[in-house]
Design a protein around this motif. Structure first.
Motif, PDB file in Angstrom:
ATOM      1  N   LEU A   1       0.832  -1.211   0.000  1.00 10.05           N
ATOM      2  CA  LEU A   1       0.000   0.000   0.000  1.00 10.05           C
ATOM      3  C   LEU A   1       0.861   1.252   0.000  1.00 10.05           C
ATOM      4  N   MET A   2       1.919   1.253   0.790  1.00 16.75           N
ATOM      5  CA  MET A   2       2.792   2.423   0.856  1.00 16.75           C
ATOM      6  C   MET A   2       3.503   2.670  -0.467  1.00 16.75           C
ATOM      7  N   ALA A   3       3.862   1.592  -1.157  1.00 16.62           N
ATOM      8  CA  ALA A   3       4.590   1.733  -2.419  1.00 16.62           C
ATOM      9  C   ALA A   3       3.695   2.189  -3.565  1.00 16.62           C
ATOM     10  N   LEU A   4       2.403   1.855  -3.514  1.00 18.27           N
ATOM     11  CA  LEU A   4       1.536   2.046  -4.676  1.00 18.27           C
ATOM     12  C   LEU A   4       0.521   3.182  -4.541  1.00 18.27           C
ATOM     13  N   LEU A   5       0.217   3.611  -3.311  1.00 14.56           N
ATOM     14  CA  LEU A   5      -0.910   4.519  -3.115  1.00 14.56           C
ATOM     15  C   LEU A   5      -0.488   5.873  -2.570  1.00 14.56           C
ATOM     16  N   ASP A   6      -1.257   6.875  -2.938  1.00 11.96           N
ATOM     17  CA  ASP A   6      -1.163   8.206  -2.359  1.00 11.96           C
ATOM     18  C   ASP A   6      -2.423   8.469  -1.539  1.00 11.96           C
ATOM     19  N   PRO A   7      -2.390   9.464  -0.639  1.00 11.17           N
ATOM     20  CA  PRO A   7      -3.592   9.792   0.125  1.00 11.17           C
ATOM     21  C   PRO A   7      -4.796  10.039  -0.779  1.00 11.17           C
ATOM     22  N   LEU A   8      -5.933   9.496  -0.354  1.00 11.03           N
ATOM     23  CA  LEU A   8      -7.230   9.604  -1.029  1.00 11.03           C
ATOM     24  C   LEU A   8      -7.375   8.665  -2.222  1.00 11.03           C
ATOM     25  N   ASP A   9      -6.320   7.927  -2.576  1.00  9.62           N
ATOM     26  CA  ASP A   9      -6.509   6.866  -3.570  1.00  9.62           C
ATOM     27  C   ASP A   9      -7.474   5.832  -2.998  1.00  9.62           C
ATOM     28  N   GLU A  10      -8.277   5.215  -3.872  1.00  8.23           N
ATOM     29  CA  GLU A  10      -9.269   4.236  -3.445  1.00  8.23           C
ATOM     30  C   GLU A  10      -8.815   2.815  -3.769  1.00  8.23           C
ATOM     31  N   VAL A  11      -9.209   1.888  -2.896  1.00 10.48           N
ATOM     32  CA  VAL A  11      -8.865   0.484  -3.067  1.00 10.48           C
ATOM     33  C   VAL A  11     -10.142  -0.341  -2.952  1.00 10.48           C
ATOM     34  N   LEU A  12     -10.365  -1.210  -3.926  1.00 12.53           N
ATOM     35  CA  LEU A  12     -11.541  -2.082  -3.900  1.00 12.53           C
ATOM     36  C   LEU A  12     -11.301  -3.212  -2.907  1.00 12.53           C
ATOM     37  N   VAL A  13     -12.235  -3.368  -1.975  1.00  9.60           N
ATOM     38  CA  VAL A  13     -12.140  -4.387  -0.926  1.00  9.60           C
ATOM     39  C   VAL A  13     -13.421  -5.209  -0.947  1.00  9.60           C
ATOM     40  N   PHE A  14     -13.292  -6.521  -1.101  1.00  7.52           N
ATOM     41  CA  PHE A  14     -14.447  -7.408  -1.117  1.00  7.52           C
ATOM     42  C   PHE A  14     -14.876  -7.714   0.319  1.00  7.52           C
ATOM     43  N   ALA A  15     -16.163  -7.572   0.587  1.00 14.65           N
ATOM     44  CA  ALA A  15     -16.693  -7.821   1.930  1.00 14.65           C
ATOM     45  C   ALA A  15     -17.522  -9.096   1.946  1.00 14.65           C
ATOM     46  N   PRO A  16     -17.357  -9.917   3.007  1.00 14.89           N
ATOM     47  CA  PRO A  16     -16.530  -9.744   4.189  1.00 14.89           C
ATOM     48  C   PRO A  16     -15.021  -9.769   3.869  1.00 14.89           C
ATOM     49  N   PHE A  17     -14.232  -9.054   4.681  1.00 10.38           N
ATOM     50  CA  PHE A  17     -12.799  -8.907   4.451  1.00 10.38           C
ATOM     51  C   PHE A  17     -12.054  -9.118   5.762  1.00 10.38           C
ATOM     52  N   TYR A  18     -10.756  -9.354   5.647  1.00  6.50           N
ATOM     53  CA  TYR A  18      -9.921  -9.498   6.837  1.00  6.50           C
ATOM     54  C   TYR A  18      -9.828  -8.158   7.563  1.00  6.50           C
ATOM     55  N   GLU A  19      -9.989  -8.203   8.871  1.00  9.35           N
ATOM     56  CA  GLU A  19     -10.066  -6.999   9.701  1.00  9.35           C
ATOM     57  C   GLU A  19      -8.935  -6.004   9.451  1.00  9.35           C
ATOM     58  N   ASN A  20      -7.718  -6.498   9.232  1.00  8.18           N
ATOM     59  CA  ASN A  20      -6.557  -5.608   9.126  1.00  8.18           C
ATOM     60  C   ASN A  20      -6.606  -4.658   7.941  1.00  8.18           C
ATOM     61  N   TYR A  21      -7.377  -4.968   6.903  1.00  7.78           N
ATOM     62  CA  TYR A  21      -7.301  -4.150   5.694  1.00  7.78           C
ATOM     63  C   TYR A  21      -7.742  -2.711   5.954  1.00  7.78           C
ATOM     64  N   ARG A  22      -8.731  -2.522   6.815  1.00 11.20           N
ATOM     65  CA  ARG A  22      -9.181  -1.153   7.101  1.00 11.20           C
ATOM     66  C   ARG A  22      -8.081  -0.333   7.770  1.00 11.20           C
ATOM     67  N   PRO A  23      -7.457  -0.804   8.856  1.00 14.02           N
ATOM     68  CA  PRO A  23      -6.361  -0.011   9.423  1.00 14.02           C
ATOM     69  C   PRO A  23      -5.153   0.067   8.502  1.00 14.02           C
ATOM     70  N   ASN A  24      -4.885  -0.993   7.727  1.00 18.98           N
ATOM     71  CA  ASN A  24      -3.801  -0.914   6.746  1.00 18.98           C
ATOM     72  C   ASN A  24      -3.998   0.288   5.829  1.00 18.98           C
ATOM     73  N   LEU A  25      -5.210   0.432   5.316  1.00 16.73           N
ATOM     74  CA  LEU A  25      -5.512   1.538   4.408  1.00 16.73           C
ATOM     75  C   LEU A  25      -5.479   2.876   5.137  1.00 16.73           C
ATOM     76  N   ALA A  26      -5.942   2.889   6.379  1.00 12.84           N
ATOM     77  CA  ALA A  26      -5.947   4.143   7.143  1.00 12.84           C
ATOM     78  C   ALA A  26      -4.535   4.669   7.356  1.00 12.84           C
ATOM     79  N   THR A  27      -3.568   3.777   7.541  1.00 12.46           N
ATOM     80  CA  THR A  27      -2.203   4.241   7.811  1.00 12.46           C
ATOM     81  C   THR A  27      -1.557   4.909   6.606  1.00 12.46           C
ATOM     82  N   VAL A  28      -2.084   4.670   5.407  1.00 11.04           N
ATOM     83  CA  VAL A  28      -1.566   5.366   4.225  1.00 11.04           C
ATOM     84  C   VAL A  28      -2.568   6.394   3.703  1.00 11.04           C
ATOM     85  N   GLU A  29      -3.629   6.625   4.482  1.00  5.90           N
ATOM     86  CA  GLU A  29      -4.667   7.599   4.147  1.00  5.90           C
ATOM     87  C   GLU A  29      -5.365   7.283   2.818  1.00  5.90           C
ATOM     88  N   ALA A  30      -5.455   5.994   2.514  1.00 10.41           N
ATOM     89  CA  ALA A  30      -6.210   5.558   1.347  1.00 10.41           C
ATOM     90  C   ALA A  30      -7.646   5.262   1.763  1.00 10.41           C
TER      91      ALA A  30
END
Length: 392
Positions: free
Chosen positions: A109-138
């Protein structure tokens, strides 16, 4: 008198909420409940792996190693890709060993994304993906899939793309936590075409690739046409070798992406635990018998827990991979999934994870996730308690 300082926390810190999975484990300590919540095996890791780690520590492999990972381990990872998937990976320029698959996801995520970039996440999803994305402001863009098959179509993907504003990547968890879904070749081909058509990256979490049932097969998305250059494959040893506390993961990607992730990894953690990397080389040398025994072991555990859940009225969805069961827990009568988890812990002394942490914020649900990476005795005791719960 000096006034107390109120910390001015970052938006990233505020966006990361405590883990409901780890909270569920704390309930076990509070109530003395069986822990069917966290993916935390309560049985031993393979002796040959522990012995290899002990030898490495005794040989004083206890200092920093190459931040990219031991050359011998990267070569073993590449050899496994070739053996299992006919996938040619360059260990020198495309493989990086990191501190668990969790760091691997964040590196991607850090290598590929800038703040406010969007990532498609299929739900239900693994819990960590939300905080993972939050740490890069995606920004997560959720696409709900429906039980029991969790089927994906091209039309669903295109509708999500049309509704997004800055979609740049998609996360694919295969096999999936918490549902146990194993993505079919047809579905992965749909995702590949979607990524190529819209110039998107794919980040694949394949940590459960060796835990499959009923003849299911694992296909890395990166091996499909057009995907090698736009996929970051994240994997590790935690689940396959029952060493979740070792924090040994790895990422595979094209050379330009790998170069970026390596620079980030170097200044985040320097290197994964050095002596355990030596042991990991021994782990990846395990023969086919180890993997077939692993699948039989977990399938037997799945087939012990799922019928017990069915008899207790939980409506479980049979998993094809990983070691979790997704259920509808409406039978408990809770107003939501957190209430259901608490009722189960209090009435049956069994801890499960509320569905809230696997679904978009605000999703009303009464789902629970159970983990069956437990000893047979733990699962038998859980089955007895579920039977008593069903009898009232």
């Amino acid at each position: 008198m000096i006034s107390p300082v109120k910390p001015r926390l970052s938006g990233r810190a505020k966006a990361v909420v405590p883990s409901l999975i780890r909270d569920a484990s704390r309930v076990c300590a509070e109530l003395g409940a069986l822990n069917l919540a966290q993916g935390l095996p309560d049985f031993a890791a393979p002796p040959f792996l522990k012995e290899a780690a002990q030898r490495a520590i005794a040989a004083d492999h206890n200092q920093y190693c190459d931040p990219w990972g031991l050359a011998s381990l990267r070569e073993a990872i590449a050899a496994r890709c070739a053996r299992d998937h006919s996938w040619r990976v360059d260990p020198d320029s495309e493989v990086t060993v990191c501190c668990g698959a969790t760091e691997g996801i964040n590196l991607a995520l850090m290598a590929l994304l800038d703040p406010l970039d969007e990532v498609l996440v299929f739900a239900p999803f693994y819990e960590n993906y939300r905080p993972n994305l939050a740490t890069v402001e995606a920004v997560p863009h959720y696409l709900p899939l429906a039980a029991p098959d969790w089927q994906l179509s091209e039309a669903m993907l295109e509708a999500s793309f049309a509704a997004a504003h800055r979609l740049r990547a998609v996360i694919v968890n295969n096999p999936a936590n918490p549902t146990g879904k194993v993505w079919s070749r047809g579905e992965l081909e749909v995702i590949a075409r979607f990524c190529c058509r819209h110039d998107l990256y794919a980040i694949t979490d394949e940590i459960y690739e060796s835990i499959l049932y009923d003849g299911a097969e694992h296909l890395p998305l990166a091996t499909l046409p057009g995907m090698a250059e736009r996929t970051v494959t994240v994997n590790g040893l935690s689940k396959t070798f029952c060493v979740t506390g070792w924090r040994l993961g790895y990422v595979i990607a094209s050379e330009p992406i790998t170069d970026a992730m390596r620079r980030l990894h170097d200044f985040l953690t320097i290197c994964a635990p050095a002596p355990l990397q030596y042991a990991a080389v021994a782990a990846l040398a395990a023969g086919d018998d180890y993997y077939s025994d692993l699948r039989r072991l977990y399938q037997a555990k799945r087939d012990l827990l799922v019928p017990a859940l069915e008899r207790a009225g939980f409506a479980p969805v049979m998993p094809a991979g990983a070691y979790y069961v997704w259920t509808d827990a409406a039978v408990l009568g809770g107003k939501d999934s957190r209430a259901a988890a608490r009722l189960l812990a209090e009435r049956a002394l069994i801890a499960a994870v509320p569905g809230d942490c696997f679904l978009p914020p605000g999703a009303v649900n009464q789902n629970l996730r159970f983990c069956f990476a437990k000893s047979d005795r733990t699962l038998e005791l859980a089955a007895e308690r579920l039977e008593k719960l069903a009898r009232g």
